[in-house]
Design a protein around this motif. Structure first.
Motif, short mmCIF file in Angstrom:
data_model
loop_
_atom_site.label_atom_id
_atom_site.label_comp_id
_atom_site.label_asym_id
_atom_site.label_seq_id
_atom_site.Cartn_x
_atom_site.Cartn_y
_atom_site.Cartn_z
N ARG A 116 -3.85 -4.79 -5.51
CA ARG A 116 -2.44 -4.41 -5.68
C ARG A 116 -1.52 -5.57 -5.29
NH1 ARG A 116 -2.45 1.19 -2.46
NH2 ARG A 116 -4.32 0.23 -1.63
N SER A 117 -1.90 -6.30 -4.25
CA SER A 117 -1.05 -7.42 -3.84
C SER A 117 -1.06 -8.53 -4.89
CB SER A 117 -1.48 -7.93 -2.46
OG SER A 117 -2.84 -8.21 -2.40
N ARG A 131 -1.16 -8.00 -8.11
CA ARG A 131 -0.20 -7.52 -9.12
C ARG A 131 1.23 -7.69 -8.61
NH1 ARG A 131 -4.01 -3.23 -9.70
NH2 ARG A 131 -2.54 -1.69 -8.92
N LEU A 158 3.45 -0.54 -4.22
CA LEU A 158 3.46 -1.28 -5.48
C LEU A 158 4.25 -0.55 -6.56
CD1 LEU A 158 2.50 -3.71 -7.12
CD2 LEU A 158 0.45 -2.39 -7.69
N ARG A 212 0.84 -1.20 0.00
CA ARG A 212 0.00 0.00 0.00
C ARG A 212 0.88 1.25 0.00
NH1 ARG A 212 -3.20 -0.26 5.14
NH2 ARG A 212 -1.19 -1.00 5.89
N ASN A 213 0.25 2.40 0.01
CA ASN A 213 0.97 3.67 0.05
C ASN A 213 1.36 4.00 1.49
OD1 ASN A 213 0.77 4.13 -2.74
ND2 ASN A 213 -1.33 4.85 -2.48
N CYS A 253 -2.46 -5.77 0.66
CA CYS A 253 -2.72 -4.36 0.37
C CYS A 253 -4.06 -4.03 1.04
CB CYS A 253 -2.73 -4.09 -1.14
SG CYS A 253 -4.03 -4.97 -2.02
#
Length: 101
Positions: free
Chosen positions: A72-73, A75, A45, A28-29, A67
């Motif tokens: 996202r996880s 990917r 990511l 994550r961000n 994530c």
């Protein structure tokens, strides 16, 4: 069983509550991580392709990626597999599912 199976949030919780340390990657961000995290290693990511050297010692070990929701996880999992990592697992539902347990 396939080496790169996905796991549920409940399975991740069991692993985190166990006695063995795990390789947990949070993609994550930074602001999301700061607000709520599970103690994993943060590599957003978008930064992952440039930070793979940080994970070199994880090759050959089970790596669990999470994530917010699992997109996202997923990917990130494909990216790590393409880079020669083995035993890479996506946490289905991400931290949202984990926090509902």
């Amino acid at each position: 069983m396939e080496e790169n199976f996905d796991i549920t949030a409940a399975q991740l919780k069991e692993l985190l509550e166990g006695n063995e340390p795990i390789q947990l990657l949070d993609v994550r961000n930074p602001d999301e991580f700061e607000a709520d995290n599970l103690g994993g290693t943060l590599i957003p990511l978008g930064d992952l392709p440039f930070e793979l050297d940080q994970l070199e010692s994880w090759k050959g070990k089970d790596i669990y990626i999470h994530c917010r929701s699992g997109a996202r996880s997923a990917r990130a999992k494909e990216m790590l597999l393409a880079e020669g990592f083995e035993k890479v697992h996506n946490v289905l539902g991400g931290i949202l599912a984990y926090r509902e347990l």
